[in-house]
Structures are given as C-alpha cells and as structure tokens.
Design a protein around this motif. Structure first.
Motif, PDB file in Angstrom:
ATOM      1  N   TYR A 133     -10.718   5.630  14.027  1.00 53.21           N
ATOM      2  CA  TYR A 133     -10.467   6.715  13.092  1.00 53.21           C
ATOM      3  C   TYR A 133      -9.009   6.713  12.638  1.00 53.21           C
ATOM      4  CZ  TYR A 133      -9.510  11.425  11.446  1.00 53.21           C
ATOM      5  OH  TYR A 133      -9.093  12.489  10.692  1.00 53.21           O
ATOM      6  N   ASP A 134      -8.088   6.560  13.593  1.00 55.64           N
ATOM      7  CA  ASP A 134      -6.659   6.602  13.258  1.00 55.64           C
ATOM      8  C   ASP A 134      -6.274   5.495  12.279  1.00 55.64           C
ATOM      9  OD1 ASP A 134      -6.225   8.813  14.803  1.00 55.64           O
ATOM     10  OD2 ASP A 134      -5.667   7.671  16.587  1.00 55.64           O
ATOM     11  N   GLU A 135      -6.840   4.290  12.475  1.00 59.98           N
ATOM     12  CA  GLU A 135      -6.515   3.168  11.597  1.00 59.98           C
ATOM     13  C   GLU A 135      -6.968   3.442  10.167  1.00 59.98           C
ATOM     14  OE1 GLU A 135      -6.743  -0.730  14.541  1.00 59.98           O
ATOM     15  OE2 GLU A 135      -8.595   0.119  13.722  1.00 59.98           O
ATOM     16  N   LEU A 136      -8.227   3.896  10.021  1.00 57.29           N
ATOM     17  CA  LEU A 136      -8.771   4.136   8.691  1.00 57.29           C
ATOM     18  C   LEU A 136      -8.059   5.293   8.004  1.00 57.29           C
ATOM     19  CD1 LEU A 136     -10.825   3.606   6.477  1.00 57.29           C
ATOM     20  CD2 LEU A 136     -12.456   5.045   7.706  1.00 57.29           C
ATOM     21  N   PHE A 137      -7.891   6.403   8.731  1.00 54.86           N
ATOM     22  CA  PHE A 137      -7.266   7.575   8.132  1.00 54.86           C
ATOM     23  C   PHE A 137      -5.822   7.269   7.734  1.00 54.86           C
ATOM     24  CE2 PHE A 137      -5.547  12.004   8.305  1.00 54.86           C
ATOM     25  CZ  PHE A 137      -6.361  12.520   7.305  1.00 54.86           C
ATOM     26  N   ASP A 138      -5.118   6.506   8.569  1.00 52.53           N
ATOM     27  CA  ASP A 138      -3.726   6.170   8.267  1.00 52.53           C
ATOM     28  C   ASP A 138      -3.640   5.284   7.033  1.00 52.53           C
ATOM     29  OD1 ASP A 138      -0.856   6.242   9.203  1.00 52.53           O
ATOM     30  OD2 ASP A 138      -1.183   4.079   9.179  1.00 52.53           O
ATOM     31  N   ARG A 139      -4.566   4.349   6.892  1.00 56.55           N
ATOM     32  CA  ARG A 139      -4.532   3.462   5.723  1.00 56.55           C
ATOM     33  C   ARG A 139      -4.757   4.256   4.441  1.00 56.55           C
ATOM     34  NH1 ARG A 139      -8.791  -0.497   3.121  1.00 56.55           N
ATOM     35  NH2 ARG A 139      -7.427  -1.425   1.575  1.00 56.55           N
ATOM     36  N   VAL A 140      -5.742   5.166   4.457  1.00 56.61           N
ATOM     37  CA  VAL A 140      -6.030   5.964   3.258  1.00 56.61           C
ATOM     38  C   VAL A 140      -4.877   6.918   2.973  1.00 56.61           C
ATOM     39  CG1 VAL A 140      -7.606   7.668   2.251  1.00 56.61           C
ATOM     40  CG2 VAL A 140      -8.518   5.756   3.582  1.00 56.61           C
ATOM     41  N   ARG A 141      -4.350   7.519   4.012  1.00 59.36           N
ATOM     42  CA  ARG A 141      -3.299   8.518   3.848  1.00 59.36           C
ATOM     43  C   ARG A 141      -2.014   7.924   3.284  1.00 59.36           C
ATOM     44  NH1 ARG A 141      -1.584  11.921   9.092  1.00 59.36           N
ATOM     45  NH2 ARG A 141      -1.072   9.806   9.763  1.00 59.36           N
ATOM     46  N   ASN A 142      -1.726   6.661   3.643  1.00 61.60           N
ATOM     47  CA  ASN A 142      -0.442   6.069   3.265  1.00 61.60           C
ATOM     48  C   ASN A 142      -0.535   4.993   2.195  1.00 61.60           C
ATOM     49  OD1 ASN A 142       1.488   7.433   5.092  1.00 61.60           O
ATOM     50  ND2 ASN A 142       0.207   6.517   6.692  1.00 61.60           N
ATOM     51  N   THR A 143      -1.733   4.732   1.671  1.00 63.09           N
ATOM     52  CA  THR A 143      -1.828   3.729   0.623  1.00 63.09           C
ATOM     53  C   THR A 143      -0.927   4.115  -0.544  1.00 63.09           C
ATOM     54  OG1 THR A 143      -3.357   2.494  -0.778  1.00 63.09           O
ATOM     55  CG2 THR A 143      -3.791   4.828  -0.535  1.00 63.09           C
ATOM     56  N   ASN A 144      -0.403   3.133  -1.234  1.00 66.80           N
ATOM     57  CA  ASN A 144       0.550   3.406  -2.313  1.00 66.80           C
ATOM     58  C   ASN A 144      -0.066   4.256  -3.414  1.00 66.80           C
ATOM     59  OD1 ASN A 144       3.069   3.134  -3.670  1.00 66.80           O
ATOM     60  ND2 ASN A 144       2.124   1.640  -5.029  1.00 66.80           N
ATOM     61  N   VAL A 145      -1.326   3.936  -3.799  1.00 63.10           N
ATOM     62  CA  VAL A 145      -2.028   4.727  -4.816  1.00 63.10           C
ATOM     63  C   VAL A 145      -3.422   5.026  -4.303  1.00 63.10           C
ATOM     64  CG1 VAL A 145      -2.803   4.873  -7.206  1.00 63.10           C
ATOM     65  CG2 VAL A 145      -0.750   3.549  -6.655  1.00 63.10           C
ATOM     66  N   LEU A 146      -3.772   6.299  -4.241  1.00 58.01           N
ATOM     67  CA  LEU A 146      -5.104   6.725  -3.790  1.00 58.01           C
ATOM     68  C   LEU A 146      -5.836   7.378  -4.952  1.00 58.01           C
ATOM     69  CD1 LEU A 146      -7.207   7.193  -1.541  1.00 58.01           C
ATOM     70  CD2 LEU A 146      -6.064   9.385  -1.064  1.00 58.01           C
ATOM     71  N   ILE A 147      -7.069   6.919  -5.198  1.00 57.07           N
ATOM     72  CA  ILE A 147      -7.905   7.508  -6.244  1.00 57.07           C
ATOM     73  C   ILE A 147      -9.112   8.131  -5.561  1.00 57.07           C
ATOM     74  CG2 ILE A 147      -9.224   7.067  -8.355  1.00 57.07           C
ATOM     75  CD1 ILE A 147      -7.482   4.560  -8.747  1.00 57.07           C
ATOM     76  N   LEU A 148      -9.219   9.451  -5.631  1.00 50.48           N
ATOM     77  CA  LEU A 148     -10.312  10.198  -5.007  1.00 50.48           C
ATOM     78  C   LEU A 148     -11.249  10.712  -6.093  1.00 50.48           C
ATOM     79  CD1 LEU A 148      -8.596  12.347  -2.211  1.00 50.48           C
ATOM     80  CD2 LEU A 148     -10.078  10.346  -1.910  1.00 50.48           C
TER      81      LEU A 148
END
Length: 426
Positions: A133-148
């Motif tokens: 969970y921590d790996e996935l959440f951290d990647r999404v949270r810190n990606t340079n550009v997030l499109i939701l």
C-alpha cells in the motif's frame, strides 16, 4: 543491432558510446512512447488528443477551455479542474493533457479514474499483492503530474474520503501539478477537498456546459447498427458505466476491475462471459461495455440480443433474403460482437447450428466477443459451444450473482406499480 559509434578522437565525450542509428530513431521513439503510456495508464486513451477534440464553430467558450488545457500542458503551473455533465469532453481534455505531456518528454505522469485508484489501494492489503500500500500510494501522491478522472463517482465511504483527502492535500501542500475531472458540484464534495479546489491562487476550474457529444455519436452509430435489422442499441442508450450500480453487487470492485481492464485493451483480446441470474444487470453491463467501446473507436461493433438474432434468422430464411449471408458475415467478422442472452433452449437445430457457426468462426479467428447468460442457460448450451467457452486461455468469466439489481430500486418500483422484467427493468 541498430546502434553505431561515432568517429571521434579519444577523449571526446562520445568516444566509445553506442548511439541509435538514424534509421532506428522513429522505432525507438515509438517504443519509448508505448512504454510511457503503459506506465502512465494512458494506453487506452492514446487516441484522445487536442488535435481531434471536437469544438463547434460557434462554441467559443469550449474553444477557450481547450486552449487553456493546452497551455496548462505546456506550463504545468497550476491545478486544473474540468467540471460538467456526462459526455461534455472532460475526460478527453484530461487525457489530451497527459498525451501532450508524454510527447514533450515528461515521464512521470499518471492517469487514473478515482474508483480504479481506490480499488488498487484496496488490493494492496491482500497478502498476495506484489505491491505494498505504501509503495503505490507514495507513487501516486508524489508523481510529477497526476490526472484524476471522475472524482465524486467513488463509493462515499469514510475510508475513501480520507484517502482522497490525504492524496489531494499532499499534492496541494507541495503544489504538484494535478488535473481533475468531475460531474459533481465542488460545493457538494467533502468540505476539506472542496476548500482546496476553490483556492483560486492555485486551482483553475472550468465548467463545460456543451451538449453530450456522445449522445449524438451514439444516435448515429445505433442507426447504422439498426439498419441490419438485427438490433437497435438506442433502447439501451442510458445503460452506461455511469448509471451502473456497482455497489449492488457483492463482488462489485472485482467485477468493475475485470470489465474495465477488458474493454480498455488496445487492441481488444479474448472473450468476456458475464453470468448471473435474471435481473442482475447483465444486459446493462453488456450495453455499457458496447457504449464505452463505440465512444472510443471506429471499430465495427454489433450488440445483438440472441432472441432478436433468432427472429431475424427465421424471417430472413422465410423471405429468402439476399442480405442474410452479408449480415451473417458481419456478425462473424465484427471487431467486437456482444451476444446478449446466450441460449439454445427452445430453438430449432437449424438456429442452433447458425449460432454455433458464428461462435466457432469467432473462436477460430480469435475475435473479441462478449456474452451474457444465466448459469442454467450455459449448462444447456450445445456441447460444441460449451467446449469453446471452457477455453480458459481465451475466456474470462465474471459473475453478477443471483440478487436482483439493484434490489432497493426493484422494491420501490413494485410499490408504485411499475412492471419488473428482468434486465430490461433497469
């Protein structure tokens, strides 16, 4: 090998380095773009670009929104929110931003629908999950550009609300570029999220008020489908993913993940078999899959109820229709065929043979096909058809259970005296 070394003296920075040959540049660029799209989840949306975003000549407001979206992709200096009804182009603009960023060389871009994101996070709790969970959440949270995409369509649980707040608050505090689409009013969202989306210093909100472009596209497409006298999708025009009640299913998140993964493939591969009792939403889900694909491709797609297919075949036989062979070949060779209500009960041997010929042809040619059926109907199928559906290398099965879909709506309709007739009641 596709690489060369430059003829430069010893001591030159490029001495001894292999560089791509000029004849391989396009191939390597295409390979790199595919890898980036796979990593960003944009593979299924690669056709959504600024170049093919349709704007009516008189719609200056929508044109200005598209221009602002393009400017955002060039600068990445803020957050951007696309707000509006279904089919107004929100997802198209969001995906166009992502695709433009990949073209510009940005490698750290992630595109996710909010329900899918939450499902991915839930699956990380399973002991067999390869990602924590921590790996996935951290990647999404810190990606340079997030499109939701589709914020507000997730199940309104306390856990979901808390995770979304943690995600958006982190990106808000660190001013990380973020794109959001929603068909909900910001004022109706969780107050903590709404307050951040209403920060005019960081967030630019665009409201799309243009008509549903998919409705026009669907109407023209369903006329083409109806012209073969086999089916008419217009009667199912409201059967979409947006109106499907996933929470009415015991295994809703799993079913949603499977069907979304199947229909977003490029190209489509394999067969999908949707089973369930009468009134569990099989037809709704099959029609939603068809609409989704029609809105995103130019493929020849047919949605056919088996009962209508049998009636058509009988009629064509009695009239010695010259178009029978042509329409039969269309069903055999369509890029995607959706057969709703698969059954050979109460059919003649001739009709059963025709159905087998269609399915067998698609089995041999590995043509993508979607079936809906009850468990009882599957058990009573022609043995030859059943054997092909048992090919687990080709077929993926999803079960909607036996509970009427959705039970609370069914009760309300019964109270006010409306008829309930299986899948088509909804």
């Amino acid at each position: 090998m596709g690489y060369v070394t430059r003829n430069v003296p010893v001591g030159h920075p490029d001495f001894g380095k292999a560089i791509p040959c000029a004849c391989k540049i396009d191939q390597l660029t295409a390979r790199r773009m595919k890898k980036l799209r796979d990593l960003s989840n944009l593979s299924g949306y690669m056709h959504l670009t600024f170049e093919n975003f349709e704007v009516q000549e008189h719609d200056t407001a929508l044109r200005e929104i598209a221009e602002s979206a393009y400017a955002f992709a060039e600068s990445l200096d803020q957050w951007i929110v696309f707000q509006g009804g279904f089919g107004t182009g929100k997802t198209h603009l969001a995906a166009a931003i992502g695709n433009r960023l990949l073209e510009l060389g940005h490698s750290d871009v992630i595109f996710l629908t909010v329900p899918d994101l939450l499902d991915y996070l839930r699956t990380t709790y399973h002991p067999t999950s390869e990602v924590t969970y921590d790996e996935l959440f951290d990647r999404v949270r810190n990606t340079n550009v997030l499109i939701l995409d589709d914020l507000g369509t997730e199940s309104p649980t306390a856990w979901a609300s808390e995770k979304l707040f943690q995600l958006l608050n982190h990106r808000y505090v660190h001013r990380l570029p973020t794109v959001i689409t929603t068909n909900h009013r910001i004022d109706d969202m969780d107050g903590r999220i709404a307050s951040r989306l209403q920060d005019g210093a960081l967030v630019k909100v665009f409201t799309l008020t243009n008509p549903d472009y998919r409705r026009n596209r669907r109407s023209s497409t369903t006329k083409i489908l109806a012209s073969n006298h086999i089916t008419d999708l217009s009667i199912y025009q409201n059967f979409t993913f947006d109106t499907f009640n996933w929470s009415a299913l015991e295994n809703g998140p799993r079913v949603q993940h499977i069907v979304h993964h199947y229909i977003q493939q490029e190209p489509l591969l394999g067969w999908l078999v949707i089973i369930g009792g009468h009134g569990t939403g099989k037809t709704h889900l099959a029609a939603a899959l068809t609409h989704f694909r029609l809105a995103r491709s130019t493929e020849k797609i047919f949605f056919v109820r088996c009962i209508d297919l049998y009636d058509y075949l009988r009629s064509a036989l009695n009239k010695e229709s010259k178009g029978l062979d042509e329409h039969f070949q269309q069903l055999c060779n369509a890029e995607l065929l959706v057969l709703d209500g698969l059954s050979t009960r109460s059919t003649s041997s001739w009709l059963a043979e025709k159905l087998f010929q269609i399915i067998d042809h698609r089995y041999i040619t590995q043509k993508p096909t979607i079936f809906t059926a009850t468990s009882k109907d599957l058990e009573e199928l022609d043995d030859r058809i059943e054997s092909r559906l048992k090919d687990r290398f080709l077929c993926t099965f999803v079960s909607l259970g036996n509970q009427h879909y959705p039970s609370q709506l069914r009760s309300r309709h019964n109270i006010i005296g409306l008829p309930i007739d299986g899948d088509q009641a909804f």
